[in-house]
Design a protein around this motif. Structure first.
Motif, mmCIF file in Angstrom:
data_model
loop_
_atom_site.group_PDB
_atom_site.id
_atom_site.type_symbol
_atom_site.label_atom_id
_atom_site.label_comp_id
_atom_site.label_asym_id
_atom_site.label_seq_id
_atom_site.Cartn_x
_atom_site.Cartn_y
_atom_site.Cartn_z
ATOM 1 N N ASN A 70 0.811 -1.220 0.000
ATOM 2 C CA ASN A 70 0.000 0.000 0.000
ATOM 3 C C ASN A 70 0.840 1.263 0.000
ATOM 4 O OD1 ASN A 70 -2.504 -1.224 -0.125
ATOM 5 N ND2 ASN A 70 -2.638 -1.457 2.084
ATOM 6 N N PHE A 71 2.029 1.230 0.589
ATOM 7 C CA PHE A 71 2.909 2.397 0.608
ATOM 8 C C PHE A 71 3.899 2.390 -0.551
ATOM 9 C CE2 PHE A 71 1.870 2.365 5.286
ATOM 10 C CZ PHE A 71 1.094 3.513 5.233
ATOM 11 N N ASN A 72 3.660 1.539 -1.533
ATOM 12 C CA ASN A 72 4.461 1.445 -2.763
ATOM 13 C C ASN A 72 5.938 1.151 -2.509
ATOM 14 O OD1 ASN A 72 2.311 1.855 -4.550
ATOM 15 N ND2 ASN A 72 2.428 4.066 -4.212
ATOM 16 N N VAL A 73 6.233 0.452 -1.433
ATOM 17 C CA VAL A 73 7.591 -0.021 -1.216
ATOM 18 C C VAL A 73 7.820 -1.264 -2.073
ATOM 19 C CG1 VAL A 73 9.203 -0.919 0.504
ATOM 20 C CG2 VAL A 73 7.648 0.937 1.101
ATOM 21 N N LEU A 74 6.790 -2.107 -2.157
ATOM 22 C CA LEU A 74 6.804 -3.283 -3.020
ATOM 23 C C LEU A 74 5.718 -3.123 -4.080
ATOM 24 C CD1 LEU A 74 7.128 -6.181 -0.429
ATOM 25 C CD2 LEU A 74 8.918 -5.214 -1.842
ATOM 26 N N SER A 75 5.968 -3.707 -5.236
ATOM 27 C CA SER A 75 5.005 -3.603 -6.334
ATOM 28 C C SER A 75 4.476 -4.991 -6.683
ATOM 29 C CB SER A 75 5.683 -2.991 -7.561
ATOM 30 O OG SER A 75 4.824 -3.071 -8.672
ATOM 31 N N LEU A 76 3.172 -5.060 -6.914
ATOM 32 C CA LEU A 76 2.581 -6.325 -7.336
ATOM 33 C C LEU A 76 2.937 -6.648 -8.783
ATOM 34 C CD1 LEU A 76 -0.942 -6.231 -5.661
ATOM 35 C CD2 LEU A 76 1.013 -7.656 -5.070
ATOM 36 N N GLY A 77 3.603 -5.719 -9.473
ATOM 37 C CA GLY A 77 4.075 -5.985 -10.823
ATOM 38 C C GLY A 77 5.226 -6.977 -10.844
ATOM 39 N N SER A 78 5.917 -7.093 -9.735
ATOM 40 C CA SER A 78 7.000 -8.076 -9.622
ATOM 41 C C SER A 78 6.394 -9.468 -9.467
ATOM 42 C CB SER A 78 7.865 -7.745 -8.413
ATOM 43 O OG SER A 78 8.755 -8.796 -8.139
ATOM 44 N N PRO A 79 6.807 -10.428 -10.283
ATOM 45 C CA PRO A 79 6.215 -11.771 -10.200
ATOM 46 C C PRO A 79 6.419 -12.440 -8.843
ATOM 47 C CG PRO A 79 7.521 -11.555 -12.199
ATOM 48 C CD PRO A 79 7.751 -10.313 -11.393
ATOM 49 N N MET A 80 7.581 -12.223 -8.221
ATOM 50 C CA MET A 80 7.834 -12.860 -6.933
ATOM 51 C C MET A 80 6.922 -12.278 -5.847
ATOM 52 S SD MET A 80 11.387 -13.411 -4.877
ATOM 53 C CE MET A 80 11.479 -11.896 -3.959
ATOM 54 N N VAL A 81 6.801 -10.958 -5.808
ATOM 55 C CA VAL A 81 5.935 -10.307 -4.820
ATOM 56 C C VAL A 81 4.487 -10.718 -5.058
ATOM 57 C CG1 VAL A 81 5.097 -8.090 -3.967
ATOM 58 C CG2 VAL A 81 7.516 -8.379 -4.492
ATOM 59 N N ALA A 82 4.079 -10.763 -6.319
ATOM 60 C CA ALA A 82 2.695 -11.128 -6.640
ATOM 61 C C ALA A 82 2.389 -12.565 -6.226
ATOM 62 C CB ALA A 82 2.441 -10.937 -8.129
ATOM 63 N N SER A 83 3.344 -13.477 -6.431
ATOM 64 C CA SER A 83 3.077 -14.869 -6.054
ATOM 65 C C SER A 83 3.055 -15.046 -4.538
ATOM 66 C CB SER A 83 4.113 -15.802 -6.690
ATOM 67 O OG SER A 83 5.397 -15.541 -6.173
ATOM 68 N N ILE A 84 3.949 -14.346 -3.829
ATOM 69 C CA ILE A 84 3.928 -14.416 -2.360
ATOM 70 C C ILE A 84 2.631 -13.825 -1.824
ATOM 71 C CG2 ILE A 84 5.027 -13.529 -0.260
ATOM 72 C CD1 ILE A 84 7.702 -13.738 -1.748
ATOM 73 N N TRP A 85 2.212 -12.679 -2.375
ATOM 74 C CA TRP A 85 0.979 -12.027 -1.940
ATOM 75 C C TRP A 85 -0.228 -12.927 -2.200
ATOM 76 C CZ3 TRP A 85 -0.760 -8.674 1.239
ATOM 77 C CH2 TRP A 85 -2.011 -8.083 1.072
ATOM 78 N N ASP A 86 -0.251 -13.553 -3.377
ATOM 79 C CA ASP A 86 -1.365 -14.436 -3.712
ATOM 80 C C ASP A 86 -1.407 -15.647 -2.779
ATOM 81 O OD1 ASP A 86 -3.589 -15.297 -5.364
ATOM 82 O OD2 ASP A 86 -2.205 -16.818 -6.159
ATOM 83 N N GLY A 87 -0.243 -16.211 -2.487
ATOM 84 C CA GLY A 87 -0.200 -17.370 -1.600
ATOM 85 C C GLY A 87 -0.647 -17.049 -0.184
ATOM 86 N N ILE A 88 -0.177 -15.924 0.333
ATOM 87 C CA ILE A 88 -0.577 -15.539 1.692
ATOM 88 C C ILE A 88 -2.061 -15.192 1.732
ATOM 89 C CG2 ILE A 88 -0.275 -13.787 3.487
ATOM 90 C CD1 ILE A 88 2.672 -13.791 2.912
#
Length: 95
Positions: A30-48
């Motif tokens: 939410n504070f744009n430190v991480l981006s969901l455009g990154s595949p690794m961040v998106a997969s971790i976010w989806d899994g959690i």
């Protein structure tokens, strides 16, 4: 019987870790430190999210709508802490 209580406490500790990781990751996104455009961040976010959303939706049914504030993670953590306290205080009965 004590082994079963220890296993339950271990599962509750893992659940605490997952909920806290979800909270921190949501702040970072939410504070744009991480981006969901990154595949690794998106997969971790989806899994959690797949792990915590079934619990959160059940809790949200009972909570009032507070606009943008989601108290479901707080309620889940408090419930886990309460279960841990109950199990540790009553573990002597199961020995």
């Amino acid at each position: 019987m004590l082994s079963i209580i220890q296993i339950i406490l271990l599962v509750l500790n893992v659940a605490q870790f997952i909920i806290i990781a979800h909270i921190i990751l949501s702040w970072l996104i939410n504070f744009n430190v991480l981006s969901l455009g990154s595949p690794m961040v998106a997969s971790i976010w989806d899994g959690i999210n797949r792990l915590v959303e079934p619990v959160y939706t059940r809790i949200r049914r009972f909570l009032p709508d507070l606009g943008g504030i989601d108290l479901a993670p707080l309620v889940a953590l408090l419930a886990i802490y309460a279960i841990q306290i109950i199990l540790t205080n009553n573990a002597a009965m199961f020995i």
